[in-house]
Scaffold this motif. Structure first.
Motif, PDB file in Angstrom:
ATOM      1  N   THR A   1      -6.009   0.244 -12.531  1.00 53.46           N
ATOM      2  CA  THR A   1      -7.344   0.498 -12.010  1.00 53.46           C
ATOM      3  C   THR A   1      -7.296   0.543 -10.491  1.00 53.46           C
ATOM      4  O   THR A   1      -6.793  -0.385  -9.859  1.00 53.46           O
ATOM      5  CB  THR A   1      -8.321  -0.614 -12.460  1.00 53.46           C
ATOM      6  OG1 THR A   1      -8.283  -0.706 -13.882  1.00 53.46           O
ATOM      7  CG2 THR A   1      -9.736  -0.301 -12.012  1.00 53.46           C
ATOM      8  N   LEU A   2      -7.809   1.632  -9.943  1.00 48.18           N
ATOM      9  CA  LEU A   2      -7.890   1.765  -8.492  1.00 48.18           C
ATOM     10  C   LEU A   2      -9.098   0.989  -7.978  1.00 48.18           C
ATOM     11  O   LEU A   2      -9.985   0.629  -8.749  1.00 48.18           O
ATOM     12  CB  LEU A   2      -8.000   3.247  -8.110  1.00 48.18           C
ATOM     13  CG  LEU A   2      -6.715   4.039  -8.320  1.00 48.18           C
ATOM     14  CD1 LEU A   2      -6.997   5.508  -8.509  1.00 48.18           C
ATOM     15  CD2 LEU A   2      -5.773   3.810  -7.147  1.00 48.18           C
ATOM     16  N   HIS A   3      -9.139   0.752  -6.665  1.00 44.10           N
ATOM     17  CA  HIS A   3     -10.228  -0.039  -6.095  1.00 44.10           C
ATOM     18  C   HIS A   3     -11.601   0.598  -6.283  1.00 44.10           C
ATOM     19  O   HIS A   3     -12.610  -0.096  -6.274  1.00 44.10           O
ATOM     20  CB  HIS A   3      -9.964  -0.347  -4.616  1.00 44.10           C
ATOM     21  CG  HIS A   3      -8.965  -1.447  -4.446  1.00 44.10           C
ATOM     22  ND1 HIS A   3      -9.196  -2.740  -4.837  1.00 44.10           N
ATOM     23  CD2 HIS A   3      -7.715  -1.454  -3.939  1.00 44.10           C
ATOM     24  CE1 HIS A   3      -8.154  -3.491  -4.585  1.00 44.10           C
ATOM     25  NE2 HIS A   3      -7.229  -2.737  -4.043  1.00 44.10           N
TER      26      HIS A   3
ATOM     27  N   PHE B   1       1.056   8.462  -1.791  1.00 44.80           N
ATOM     28  CA  PHE B   1       0.336   7.213  -1.990  1.00 44.80           C
ATOM     29  C   PHE B   1      -1.079   7.549  -2.444  1.00 44.80           C
ATOM     30  O   PHE B   1      -1.800   8.272  -1.760  1.00 44.80           O
ATOM     31  CB  PHE B   1       0.319   6.404  -0.688  1.00 44.80           C
ATOM     32  CG  PHE B   1      -0.478   5.142  -0.767  1.00 44.80           C
ATOM     33  CD1 PHE B   1      -0.022   4.065  -1.497  1.00 44.80           C
ATOM     34  CD2 PHE B   1      -1.695   5.034  -0.107  1.00 44.80           C
ATOM     35  CE1 PHE B   1      -0.756   2.889  -1.571  1.00 44.80           C
ATOM     36  CE2 PHE B   1      -2.440   3.863  -0.170  1.00 44.80           C
ATOM     37  CZ  PHE B   1      -1.967   2.783  -0.906  1.00 44.80           C
ATOM     38  N   ILE B   2      -1.474   7.057  -3.607  1.00 47.63           N
ATOM     39  CA  ILE B   2      -2.815   7.295  -4.134  1.00 47.63           C
ATOM     40  C   ILE B   2      -3.760   6.193  -3.673  1.00 47.63           C
ATOM     41  O   ILE B   2      -4.877   6.464  -3.251  1.00 47.63           O
ATOM     42  CB  ILE B   2      -2.799   7.405  -5.674  1.00 47.63           C
ATOM     43  CG1 ILE B   2      -1.962   8.619  -6.093  1.00 47.63           C
ATOM     44  CG2 ILE B   2      -4.214   7.481  -6.234  1.00 47.63           C
ATOM     45  CD1 ILE B   2      -1.719   8.721  -7.582  1.00 47.63           C
ATOM     46  N   GLY B   3      -3.303   4.944  -3.758  1.00 48.36           N
ATOM     47  CA  GLY B   3      -4.145   3.836  -3.328  1.00 48.36           C
ATOM     48  C   GLY B   3      -3.701   2.518  -3.906  1.00 48.36           C
ATOM     49  O   GLY B   3      -2.792   2.457  -4.741  1.00 48.36           O
ATOM     50  N   GLU B   4      -4.353   1.469  -3.440  1.00 49.33           N
ATOM     51  CA  GLU B   4      -4.093   0.146  -3.992  1.00 49.33           C
ATOM     52  C   GLU B   4      -4.714   0.088  -5.377  1.00 49.33           C
ATOM     53  O   GLU B   4      -5.755   0.691  -5.633  1.00 49.33           O
ATOM     54  CB  GLU B   4      -4.671  -0.923  -3.080  1.00 49.33           C
ATOM     55  CG  GLU B   4      -3.943  -0.970  -1.739  1.00 49.33           C
ATOM     56  CD  GLU B   4      -4.479  -2.046  -0.813  1.00 49.33           C
ATOM     57  OE1 GLU B   4      -5.393  -2.800  -1.214  1.00 49.33           O
ATOM     58  OE2 GLU B   4      -3.980  -2.111   0.319  1.00 49.33           O
ATOM     59  N   ALA B   5      -4.045  -0.650  -6.276  1.00 55.52           N
ATOM     60  CA  ALA B   5      -4.489  -0.693  -7.665  1.00 55.52           C
ATOM     61  C   ALA B   5      -4.123  -2.038  -8.278  1.00 55.52           C
ATOM     62  O   ALA B   5      -3.392  -2.830  -7.681  1.00 55.52           O
ATOM     63  CB  ALA B   5      -3.839   0.446  -8.454  1.00 55.52           C
ATOM     64  N   THR B   6      -4.657  -2.278  -9.463  1.00 49.13           N
ATOM     65  CA  THR B   6      -4.321  -3.486 -10.217  1.00 49.13           C
ATOM     66  C   THR B   6      -4.014  -3.112 -11.657  1.00 49.13           C
ATOM     67  O   THR B   6      -4.428  -2.050 -12.146  1.00 49.13           O
ATOM     68  CB  THR B   6      -5.480  -4.508 -10.217  1.00 49.13           C
ATOM     69  OG1 THR B   6      -6.640  -3.895 -10.796  1.00 49.13           O
ATOM     70  CG2 THR B   6      -5.790  -4.999  -8.811  1.00 49.13           C
ATOM     71  N   CYS B   7      -3.295  -4.007 -12.319  1.00 49.39           N
ATOM     72  CA  CYS B   7      -3.077  -3.862 -13.756  1.00 49.39           C
ATOM     73  C   CYS B   7      -3.182  -5.250 -14.382  1.00 49.39           C
ATOM     74  O   CYS B   7      -3.173  -6.265 -13.674  1.00 49.39           O
ATOM     75  CB  CYS B   7      -1.715  -3.225 -14.056  1.00 49.39           C
ATOM     76  SG  CYS B   7      -0.314  -4.305 -13.779  1.00 49.39           S
TER      77      CYS B   7
END
Length: 136
Positions: free
Chosen positions: A100-102, A30-36
């Motif tokens: 894009t990560l937080h 798990f790298i992290g929460e992200a958006t696209c």
């Protein structure tokens, strides 16, 4: 280089008691929460991400690094019923997207984009599938 990253926004996210979500959690980092960029629609008990050119349209999800990229992408292609051996047009297609990560850093990652019409479906305006689950 082909990315070893996978962006998930629905039933593959942490907290889902689904065999494929469990496979992802034990076979990837798990790298992290992200958006696209995109729009999210409720298909049935799962969501569909549709691409959008509008910067205001974002979908929230999670970014993972796949430890055995080719084997895992093959498993997830089977789960999403896309790729070789499935009759076109498949419900999903696996595509490389910018995420894009937080912390603001950007990355390219594979994700499954919904490939069938969404006419008549309500949009999940928040772009967050988990919010729709907790309210239903």
């Amino acid at each position: 280089m082909i990315s070893d990253r996978l962006f998930v926004y629905g039933t593959l996210m942490r907290g889902f008691d689904h065999p494929m979500a469990k496979l992802l959690s034990r076979s990837a980092d798990f790298i992290g929460e992200a958006t696209c960029r995109g729009r999210l629609y409720p298909i049935k008990h799962y969501p569909g991400l549709v691409l959008s050119d509008d910067p205001a349209d974002t979908v929230s999800g999670e970014l993972y690094r796949l430890r055995d990229r080719d084997a895992l992408l093959g498993e997830f292609d089977m789960y999403e019923a896309c790729g070789p051996g499935f009759q076109a047009p498949t419900e999903y297609v696996r595509q490389m997207l910018n995420v894009t990560l937080h912390d603001g850093s950007a990355s390219e990652a594979w994700t499954y984009v919904y490939n069938w019409p969404v006419t008549g479906l309500p949009r999940i305006a928040s772009g967050k599938f988990l919010e729709t689950r907790s309210s239903s």
